[in-house]
Write a protein that holds these residues in place. Structure first.
Motif, mmCIF file in Angstrom:
data_model
loop_
_atom_site.group_PDB
_atom_site.id
_atom_site.type_symbol
_atom_site.label_atom_id
_atom_site.label_comp_id
_atom_site.label_asym_id
_atom_site.label_seq_id
_atom_site.Cartn_x
_atom_site.Cartn_y
_atom_site.Cartn_z
ATOM 1 N N MET A 71 14.878 -32.023 19.982
ATOM 2 C CA MET A 71 14.870 -31.155 18.814
ATOM 3 C C MET A 71 16.019 -30.167 18.952
ATOM 4 S SD MET A 71 12.286 -32.425 17.337
ATOM 5 C CE MET A 71 11.932 -31.329 15.974
ATOM 6 N N LYS A 72 16.547 -29.749 17.818
ATOM 7 C CA LYS A 72 17.568 -28.703 17.900
ATOM 8 C C LYS A 72 17.328 -27.642 16.840
ATOM 9 C CE LYS A 72 20.835 -31.188 15.079
ATOM 10 N NZ LYS A 72 22.148 -31.748 14.902
ATOM 11 N N MET A 73 17.971 -26.506 17.065
ATOM 12 C CA MET A 73 17.840 -25.381 16.154
ATOM 13 C C MET A 73 19.109 -25.327 15.306
ATOM 14 S SD MET A 73 14.928 -24.303 16.797
ATOM 15 C CE MET A 73 13.731 -23.368 17.721
ATOM 16 N N VAL A 74 18.949 -25.592 14.005
ATOM 17 C CA VAL A 74 20.107 -25.677 13.120
ATOM 18 C C VAL A 74 20.178 -24.429 12.246
ATOM 19 C CG1 VAL A 74 21.198 -27.085 11.328
ATOM 20 C CG2 VAL A 74 19.714 -28.155 13.033
ATOM 21 N N PRO A 75 21.306 -23.734 12.260
ATOM 22 C CA PRO A 75 21.412 -22.519 11.432
ATOM 23 C C PRO A 75 21.211 -22.839 9.947
ATOM 24 C CG PRO A 75 23.261 -22.686 12.940
ATOM 25 C CD PRO A 75 22.522 -23.988 13.038
ATOM 26 N N THR A 76 20.548 -21.954 9.248
ATOM 27 C CA THR A 76 20.399 -22.092 7.801
ATOM 28 C C THR A 76 21.473 -21.221 7.156
ATOM 29 O OG1 THR A 76 18.968 -20.175 7.607
ATOM 30 C CG2 THR A 76 17.895 -22.284 8.045
ATOM 31 N N SER A 77 21.562 -21.291 5.852
ATOM 32 C CA SER A 77 22.593 -20.481 5.195
ATOM 33 C C SER A 77 22.103 -19.056 4.921
ATOM 34 C CB SER A 77 23.015 -21.165 3.894
ATOM 35 O OG SER A 77 21.855 -21.351 3.109
ATOM 36 N N THR A 78 20.895 -18.752 5.350
ATOM 37 C CA THR A 78 20.363 -17.402 5.124
ATOM 38 C C THR A 78 21.233 -16.351 5.808
ATOM 39 O OG1 THR A 78 18.144 -18.294 5.047
ATOM 40 C CG2 THR A 78 18.332 -15.932 5.446
ATOM 41 N N ARG A 79 21.611 -15.330 5.053
ATOM 42 C CA ARG A 79 22.409 -14.231 5.620
ATOM 43 C C ARG A 79 21.611 -12.943 5.547
ATOM 44 N NH1 ARG A 79 24.138 -17.225 7.885
ATOM 45 N NH2 ARG A 79 25.962 -18.543 7.700
ATOM 46 N N PHE A 80 21.769 -12.159 6.594
ATOM 47 C CA PHE A 80 21.092 -10.860 6.596
ATOM 48 C C PHE A 80 22.106 -9.759 6.323
ATOM 49 C CE2 PHE A 80 18.610 -13.469 9.724
ATOM 50 C CZ PHE A 80 17.491 -13.635 8.928
ATOM 51 N N LEU A 81 21.730 -8.858 5.428
ATOM 52 C CA LEU A 81 22.552 -7.674 5.189
ATOM 53 C C LEU A 81 21.783 -6.493 5.752
ATOM 54 C CD1 LEU A 81 23.774 -8.315 1.554
ATOM 55 C CD2 LEU A 81 25.171 -8.201 3.633
ATOM 56 N N TRP A 82 22.217 -6.056 6.898
ATOM 57 C CA TRP A 82 21.398 -5.096 7.634
ATOM 58 C C TRP A 82 21.585 -3.658 7.178
ATOM 59 C CZ3 TRP A 82 17.672 -7.186 10.291
ATOM 60 C CH2 TRP A 82 17.844 -8.464 10.822
ATOM 61 N N GLU A 83 20.475 -2.957 7.196
ATOM 62 C CA GLU A 83 20.519 -1.501 7.111
ATOM 63 C C GLU A 83 19.867 -0.995 8.379
ATOM 64 O OE1 GLU A 83 19.318 0.101 3.045
ATOM 65 O OE2 GLU A 83 18.648 -1.977 3.003
ATOM 66 N N SER A 84 20.244 0.187 8.812
ATOM 67 C CA SER A 84 19.691 0.642 10.084
ATOM 68 C C SER A 84 19.112 2.049 9.983
ATOM 69 C CB SER A 84 20.761 0.592 11.169
ATOM 70 O OG SER A 84 21.765 1.518 10.866
ATOM 71 N N TYR A 85 18.270 2.338 10.904
ATOM 72 C CA TYR A 85 17.641 3.648 10.976
ATOM 73 C C TYR A 85 17.553 4.033 12.446
ATOM 74 C CZ TYR A 85 14.156 7.331 10.604
ATOM 75 O OH TYR A 85 13.502 8.524 10.688
ATOM 76 N N LYS A 86 18.101 5.188 12.764
ATOM 77 C CA LYS A 86 18.145 5.608 14.166
ATOM 78 C C LYS A 86 16.811 6.226 14.572
ATOM 79 C CE LYS A 86 20.940 6.229 17.769
ATOM 80 N NZ LYS A 86 19.952 5.532 18.575
ATOM 81 N N GLU A 87 16.255 5.703 15.634
ATOM 82 C CA GLU A 87 15.026 6.282 16.192
ATOM 83 C C GLU A 87 15.437 7.503 17.000
ATOM 84 O OE1 GLU A 87 11.686 5.136 16.162
ATOM 85 O OE2 GLU A 87 11.144 6.846 17.414
ATOM 86 N N GLU A 88 14.975 8.681 16.561
ATOM 87 C CA GLU A 88 15.373 9.899 17.272
ATOM 88 C C GLU A 88 14.589 10.064 18.557
ATOM 89 O OE1 GLU A 88 17.776 12.040 16.594
ATOM 90 O OE2 GLU A 88 18.341 10.997 14.734
ATOM 91 N N ILE A 89 15.259 10.548 19.564
ATOM 92 C CA ILE A 89 14.553 10.899 20.786
ATOM 93 C C ILE A 89 13.727 12.152 20.479
ATOM 94 C CG2 ILE A 89 14.859 11.726 23.150
ATOM 95 C CD1 ILE A 89 17.478 10.062 23.161
ATOM 96 N N PRO A 90 12.457 12.145 20.798
ATOM 97 C CA PRO A 90 11.643 13.313 20.420
ATOM 98 C C PRO A 90 12.095 14.558 21.171
ATOM 99 C CG PRO A 90 10.336 11.706 21.665
ATOM 100 C CD PRO A 90 11.678 11.108 21.474
#
Ligand SMILES: *[C@@H]1O[C@H](CO)[C@@H](O)[C@H](O)[C@H]1NC(C)=O
Ligand SMILES: *[C@@H]1O[C@H](CO)[C@@H](O)[C@H](O)[C@H]1NC(C)=O
Ligand SMILES: CC(=O)N[C@H]1CO[C@H](CO)[C@@H](O)[C@@H]1O
Length: 754
Positions: A424-443
């Motif tokens: 079996m193999k893992m074949v990439p799909t055409s799905t693309r991720f457009l990332w947004e990020s959020y910084k976890e603050e050190i308390p």
């Protein structure tokens, strides 16, 4: 009168017939020294483990049908107490924990169920399946002569048995359950605990028998299981096993089809030839119930994995993690099951006679008046053998068994594989991720939710395992006369942790990371750190990676930073920080805000992903350039680990088709992933597999260490995303990354034949 009498006779006859009809669908399950007896018939039963919470309800019918197609008679499962009673008295039997639905599906497919109630289950499952809250009941000691434990254990066991009875799921009620198990692999424990262990195991046996299920109870690895409870074998090989009463059948409750994966370990494989030999030898030696552990291993979704156990619980099983056939394992075993079924009538009716066919060759023959079956075995692990049997020659490859269901024709040899392998193999799909990020603050010390206390606190006593994360916060104040020992030499921070991983932040910057392993969860962080004159903020993020699930009184094992914690290299000598006042915070902010799901994540301000590159464009370009000019492999381009403690989210559409899907997380470090609010488990591709891999040297007795693959690579790179958790568009993917990684490298892949 006459008619009256006749009517009465008819009524009586009708009642009789009716009750006979019902009786014929209900069966009595008993046993004798040869086999389990169902409805008056001794049976050779092939069983396989499928743990219901390790797949989704949508996958169950297909898994069960494939198991049936593969020649199984029985599905065996543990019961997962901590999934069913997340808080005291609050029961949950929904979704992946819908036990009754699972058993009913097995019944509909026409298979039996072997129910391992435990309720201690080991199973590489968090805390051995026992709820964490139970540990904090006063006076509690697990799995020994201890009143609070016995009360809780009995209550849960009874709850399950009552539920099964209510749903009429025991075989004697017309249901599929033919066996149940109480406790689990307790024998070795009892041996260490001594008399209190013995008393406890006697009590569990009596308690179980008192629940009157109508079907036999088993206890695995329990040599002194009191009659009529059956002691069963677990192991890679069980042909030499005998139950503790001559009146009981030889049963194998765990035949390991492979082994589990631990983070930092290589991937274990068990060649099907060896698995088939072990089954054939068990049957030829009079075994009559054999269970594959696992037939489908599946996935440790959520935070259900035991300590350092990987998210994938594939187990090299005949059905892979995704529910696809693993070939040639699946089909070769299917052939084996077919031939065993051909032999079944004679196997259950007579005992075998053994004759030697050579130095390391034997014939085991089951012969009745009307039929005959023979098993010809070659135990030589290096050499093939030509043997004569019944006047005919037979070729036996090394370490193999041939099965002759008519004592003449070789229908099957364990080492002669006729089924094709399918990679079996893992074949990439055409799905693309457009990332947004959020910084976890050190308390910070003044944050709501932080609390202060003298000394270092044990982690799980604080988090009660509601989160993997626990912050230890303090400040180091360096006065101007507290010069460092030698100018220019940084002071040294030493932190001893009881487990399992630790990120150290000094003045908001990640100073380093340390972690243990399954064999030694304890570790020491020991490193120079950068301090400045004035106040320095020290933040230690201790993370649990599952809780222990096996060992004598594993419930008493600690997690988190318990010290010593010292700072050396300052003028006034070594500072012992263990007794200082520390501030604590349970969990991350992101968890507090439920960033993992739609509700939580839509309230927060997320930055577009490009900021990551903007922040460190130079670094990123240099790395890429280096990677290309030095011809580094994709796995070596682990890119810039510049953003620890970051949440990422992206929306995506589901690729068409029905192939199983997974996330390729190879460019990430460590953390957790959610899809539409469902946790797909912990990711930790940054933990590379130790050990030396080599070709798996079949023939030869299975040696775990020699059948390893993936050394030097991520222990687990791909993470199963069940299709049933997705909708066509607008799926929410959330990643919490502790170490830092390159989210632009995350791809959605399909699992397909090569
Ligand atoms: C998101 O998670 C929170 C906390 O677990 C829960 O209260 C809320 O209902 C969840 N929202 C959705 C849409 O699942
Ligand atoms: C780069 O690596 C690949 C695979 O490791 C190898 O086949 C190829 O020959 C290498 N190219 C150069 C220029 O070294
Ligand atoms: C982990 C474990 O118990 N492995 C055992 C499995 O069975 C083989 C053979 O019976 C033993 O040698 C292993 O130690």
């Amino acid at each position: 009168m006459c008619t009256n009498i006749r009517n009465r006779v008819w009524i009586i006859l009708a009642i009789l017939c009716f009750s006979l009809l019902i009786c014929s669908t209900k069966a009595v399950v008993s046993y004798d020294r040869k086999a389990l007896i169902i409805n008056g018939q001794r049976r050779i039963l092939i069983s396989g483990s499928i743990h219901y919470p390790r797949s989704t309800p949508e996958m169950w019918p297909d898994l069960i049908n494939k198991a049936k197609e593969g020649g199984l008679d029985v599905i065996q499962t543990y019961i997962f107490w901590n999934g069913h009673e997340p808080s005291p008295g609050k029961y949950y039997f929904g979704d992946r924990y819908d036990l009754v639905k699972f058993i009913k599906l097995v019944h509909e497919a026409g298979l039996y169920v072997s129910l391992r109630i435990g309720p201690y289950v080991c199973a590489e499952w968090n805390f051995g399946g026992i709820p964490v809250w139970l540990k904090y009941v006063p006076g509690m000691v697990f799995r020994t002569e201890n009143e609070p434990f016995k009360i809780a254990m009995q209550k849960f066991t009874k709850k399950i048995v009552d539920m099964m009875k209510e749903e009429k799921l025991f075989e004697t009620q017309g249901g599929p359950i033919i066996l149940s198990q109480i406790e689990n692999e307790y024998g070795p424990m009892q041996w260490e605990i001594g008399s209190a262990g013995k008393a406890y195991s006697k009590w569990t046996a009596a308690m179980a028998l008192g629940l009157s299920t109508g079907v036999p109870w088993i206890m695995c690895k329990q040599e002194d299981a009191p009659y009529p409870i059956i002691n069963t074998c677990n192991g890679f090989y069980c042909e030499g096993f005998n139950p503790n009463s001559v009146n009981q059948p030889k049963m194998w409750s765990e035949n390991w089809t492979g082994w589990f994966m631990e983070f930092g370990g290589a991937i274990p494989n068990r060649p099907v030839e060896d698995l088939a030999v072990s089954v054939a030898r068990f049957i030829q030696n009079g075994g009559s119930f054999m269970n594959y552990y696992m037939y489908h291993g599946g996935t440790n979704f959520d935070r259900t994995a035991g300590v350092f156990v990987a998210t994938s619980y594939d187990y090299d099983a005949p059905l892979d993690e995704y529910g696809l056939l693993r070939e040639p394992k699946y089909s070769h075993l299917k052939e084996l099951h077919k031939v065993i079924k051909l032999c079944e009538p004679v196997l259950v009716s007579v005992d075998s006679t053994m004759t030697s066919l050579g130095d390391k060759q034997e014939a085991h023959v089951f012969k009745s008046k009307t039929s005959c079956a023979a098993f010809l075995s070659n135990y030589d692990t290096n050499n093939a053998a030509k043997v004569m049997f019944g006047g005919f020659p037979y070729d036996l490859p090394p370490w193999s068994v041939s099965i002759l269901p008519d004592c003449k024709t070789e229908y099957f040899n364990t080492a002669k594989i006729r089924s094709p392998s399918i990679l079996m193999k893992m074949v990439p799909t055409s799905t693309r991720f457009l990332w947004e990020s959020y910084k976890e603050e050190i308390p910070s010390l003044s944050d709501a939710g932080t609390f202060a206390q003298d000394g270092l606190l044990e982690q799980i006593s604080m988090t009660r395992d509601t989160t993997d994360y626990f912050w230890y916060l303090t400040e180091i104040t360096i006065s101007s006369d507290e010069r460092f020992l030698k100018t220019g030499v940084d002071p040294f921070l030493t932190i001893c942790s009881a487990g399992h991983a630790l990120h150290v932040f000094v003045n908001g910057q990640l100073a380093g990371t340390a972690y243990g392993s399954l064999s030694s969860p304890k570790f020491t962080f020991s490193q120079k750190i950068n301090l400045r004159v004035g106040t320095n903020k020290i933040a230690l993020l201790s993370t649990a990676v599952g809780l222990p699930n096996a060992g004598v009184h594993y419930e008493t094992w600690n997690t988190g930073i318990l010290g010593p914690a010292t700072l050396s290299g300052v003028n006034s000598g070594t500072w012992d920080m263990s007794k200082w006042k520390w501030s604590y915070k349970i969990g991350t902010r992101g968890e507090d805000m439920s960033l993992h799901n739609v509700t939580g994540s839509s309230f927060e301000e997320w930055k577009e992903e490009s900021f990551v590159v903007k922040d460190q464009p130079f670094f990123f370009i240099i790395k890429k350039f280096w990677a290309e000019t030095r011809n580094l492999s994709q796995s070596e381009i682990t890119t810039y680990k510049s953003q620890p403690l970051t949440w990422y989210k992206s929306s995506f559409a589901t690729p068409e088709g029905n192939e199983p899907l997974a996330l390729d997380m190879n460019t990430m470090g460590k953390g957790q992933v959610w899809v539409n609010g469902h946790s797909i488990g912990r990711h930790w591709p940054a933990y590379k597999a130790r050990g030396s891999c080599g070709r798996c040297n079949y023939p030869g007795i299975y040696i775990e260490k020699k059948c390893l693959s993936n050394c030097g690579q991520a222990t687990q790179r791909w993470y199963h995303v069940p299709r049933s958790w997705l909708k066509p568009f607008g799926n929410l993917l959330v990643v919490f990354e502790e170490w830092g990684g390159d989210p632009s490298g995350i791809t959605l892949v399909k699992r397909t034949p090569q």
